[in-house]
Design a protein around this motif. Structure first.
Motif, short mmCIF file in Angstrom:
data_model
loop_
_atom_site.label_atom_id
_atom_site.label_comp_id
_atom_site.label_asym_id
_atom_site.label_seq_id
_atom_site.Cartn_x
_atom_site.Cartn_y
_atom_site.Cartn_z
N PRO A 120 89.28 123.73 159.41
CA PRO A 120 88.97 123.14 160.90
C PRO A 120 88.65 121.83 160.88
CG PRO A 120 87.39 124.40 160.15
CD PRO A 120 88.66 124.55 159.03
N GLY A 121 89.13 120.93 159.84
CA GLY A 121 88.94 119.39 159.79
C GLY A 121 87.69 118.98 158.85
N LEU A 122 88.15 117.71 158.37
CA LEU A 122 87.48 117.34 157.34
C LEU A 122 86.60 115.91 157.69
CD1 LEU A 122 89.47 117.78 153.93
CD2 LEU A 122 87.35 118.78 154.68
N GLY A 123 86.75 115.72 158.67
CA GLY A 123 86.30 114.36 159.45
C GLY A 123 84.56 114.31 159.43
N ARG A 124 83.85 115.43 159.12
CA ARG A 124 82.59 115.49 159.11
C ARG A 124 81.68 115.81 157.94
NH1 ARG A 124 82.13 118.82 164.81
NH2 ARG A 124 81.97 116.94 166.26
N VAL A 125 82.58 115.61 156.89
CA VAL A 125 82.10 115.94 155.59
C VAL A 125 81.78 114.76 154.79
CG1 VAL A 125 83.19 118.15 155.61
CG2 VAL A 125 84.28 116.50 154.38
N ARG A 126 81.21 114.89 153.70
CA ARG A 126 81.14 113.91 152.65
C ARG A 126 81.63 114.53 151.22
NH1 ARG A 126 77.71 109.43 153.88
NH2 ARG A 126 76.59 109.63 155.56
N GLY A 127 82.60 113.94 150.61
CA GLY A 127 82.94 114.45 149.39
C GLY A 127 84.49 114.98 149.75
N VAL A 180 78.12 120.80 161.01
CA VAL A 180 78.16 120.35 162.49
C VAL A 180 79.23 120.99 163.32
CG1 VAL A 180 78.45 118.42 164.20
CG2 VAL A 180 77.49 118.12 161.95
N THR A 181 80.79 121.27 162.68
CA THR A 181 81.80 121.88 163.60
C THR A 181 81.24 123.35 163.96
OG1 THR A 181 83.07 120.35 162.49
CG2 THR A 181 84.15 122.31 163.70
N THR A 182 81.52 123.68 165.03
CA THR A 182 81.32 125.03 165.73
C THR A 182 82.75 125.66 165.91
OG1 THR A 182 81.39 124.36 167.99
CG2 THR A 182 79.01 124.76 166.65
N ARG A 183 82.74 126.88 166.25
CA ARG A 183 84.21 127.50 166.39
C ARG A 183 84.89 127.11 167.88
NH1 ARG A 183 85.18 134.26 165.51
NH2 ARG A 183 87.47 133.88 166.46
N ASP A 184 84.04 126.55 168.89
CA ASP A 184 84.71 126.08 169.93
C ASP A 184 84.63 124.39 170.15
OD1 ASP A 184 81.96 126.08 170.26
OD2 ASP A 184 82.36 127.02 172.43
N ASP A 185 84.56 123.82 169.01
CA ASP A 185 84.05 122.50 168.86
C ASP A 185 85.25 121.59 169.31
OD1 ASP A 185 83.58 119.63 167.77
OD2 ASP A 185 82.00 120.97 166.77
N ALA A 186 84.82 120.52 170.26
CA ALA A 186 85.82 119.76 170.66
C ALA A 186 86.74 118.89 169.68
CB ALA A 186 84.95 118.37 171.76
N TYR A 187 86.35 119.07 168.52
CA TYR A 187 86.81 118.16 167.32
C TYR A 187 88.16 119.03 166.84
CZ TYR A 187 84.17 114.09 167.20
OH TYR A 187 83.51 112.79 167.70
N LEU A 188 88.08 120.23 167.41
CA LEU A 188 89.31 121.12 166.86
C LEU A 188 90.55 120.76 167.87
CD1 LEU A 188 87.49 124.44 166.41
CD2 LEU A 188 88.10 122.85 164.77
N GLU A 189 90.29 119.74 168.98
CA GLU A 189 91.43 119.54 169.94
C GLU A 189 93.01 118.98 169.03
OE1 GLU A 189 93.51 119.32 173.45
OE2 GLU A 189 91.67 120.42 172.97
N PRO A 190 92.77 118.17 168.21
CA PRO A 190 93.89 117.99 167.46
C PRO A 190 94.85 119.22 166.69
CG PRO A 190 92.12 116.35 166.89
CD PRO A 190 91.65 117.55 167.56
N PHE A 191 93.98 120.17 166.60
CA PHE A 191 94.84 121.16 165.83
C PHE A 191 95.18 122.37 167.03
CE2 PHE A 191 91.67 120.33 162.37
CZ PHE A 191 92.50 120.26 161.32
N ARG A 192 94.66 122.15 168.05
CA ARG A 192 94.84 122.95 169.19
C ARG A 192 96.21 122.19 169.80
NH1 ARG A 192 89.57 122.49 170.92
NH2 ARG A 192 88.43 124.31 170.69
#
Length: 195
Positions: free
Chosen positions: A36-43, A55-67
Motif C-alpha cells: 500500500p505504498g512506500l512513500g512514508r518509509v525509510r529504508g 502512519v498509513t491506515t486502511r482508509d488513508d488518502a495516500y492510497l488514492e493512486p492505487f484506487r
C-alpha cells in the motif's frame, strides 16, 4: 534519481495512471507498485530489515493512486510491498498480510487481477522467514505470483507449495484459481499463442 511521481496523492494518481495508460497503449503490461505504498518509509526492503510505515491506515488518502489505478481497468498486476504497516496489520509485513492483500486490495479496492510479491528470495526484509514459508505465507494471504531474484530459493518455494497443495484441498483450490488468473492475464496481454 527520483523513483516516484511526487508526494501528493492527487498528482501521483494522475501521473501514475497516465504513465500506466501509455505503457498499456505501447503493448507493455504494467504493474502498479508497491501496495500500500512506500512513500512514508525509510529504508529499502531489499537491503534493510524491519522497514515500517507507522502512519498509513486502511482508509488513508495516500492510497488514492492505487484506487485510481485499479479503477482504470488497465491494471493487470499489483506488486505488494514487503514493509510492515503497523496501523493496518501490526503482526505481519504487507506481503504476508491477508488484511492487506485480501481485505484492502481485493475487497476494499475491488482488484481482481494478479497480485505479485516483491522479491521474496533475497530481500533482507524476509530473511528471518524460512524460504518455503515465504511462498506459503504470501499465497495464503491472497497473493497470486511469488517473485524471487534468487533462483536458488525457487526450489524450496515450489516444494513447499506442492507439499501444502497435496494435503490441503482449500489451498490447492486457491493455487489452481490463481494459476487460471495468471493464464487469463497472459491471454489478455496477447502472450499466449492459441493457434
Amino acid at each position: 534519481m527520483e523513483r516516484n511521481y511526487g508526494t501528493e496523492p492527487g498528482a501521483v494518481a494522475s501521473l501514475g495512471t497516465a504513465f500506466q495508460s501509455g505503457m498499456a497503449d505501447a503493448g507493455v503490461t504494467p504493474a502498479v507498485k508497491h501496495f500500500p505504498g512506500l512513500g512514508r518509509v525509510r529504508g529499502n526492503t531489499d537491503d534493510t530489515k524491519d522497514v515500517r510505515d507507522d502512519v498509513t491506515t486502511r482508509d488513508d488518502a495516500y492510497l488514492e493512486p492505487f484506487r485510481k489505478a485499479v479503477a482504470s481497468a488497465r491494471t493487470p498486476m499489483v506488486m505488494i510491498s514487503s514493509a510492515r504497516y503497523t496501523r493496518i496489520d501490526p503482526d505481519a509485513m504487507a506481503a504476508f498480510s491477508s488484511t492487506v492483500l485480501t481485505g484492502m486490495l481485493r475487497e476494499d479496492l475491488g482488484f481482481d487481477g494478479v497480485i505479485v510479491s516483491d522479491d521474496l528470495g533475497a530481500a533482507k526484509a524476509v530473511e528471518d522467514v524460512p524460504v518455503g514459508e515465504r511462498a506459503l505465507r504470501f499465497l495464503t494471504a491472497g497473493g497470486t505470483v511469488v517473485l524471487s531474484v534468487d533462483a536458488h530459493a525457487v526450489p524450496a518455494m515450489v516444494d513447499a507449495v506442492l507439499q501444502r497443495a497435496r494435503t490441503d484441498g482449500e489451498f490447492r483450490a486457491r493455487v489452481e484459481a490463481d494459476a487460471k488468473r495468471v493464464v487469463e492475464a497472459k491471454a489478455a496481454a496477447g502472450l499466449l499463442d492459441c493457434d
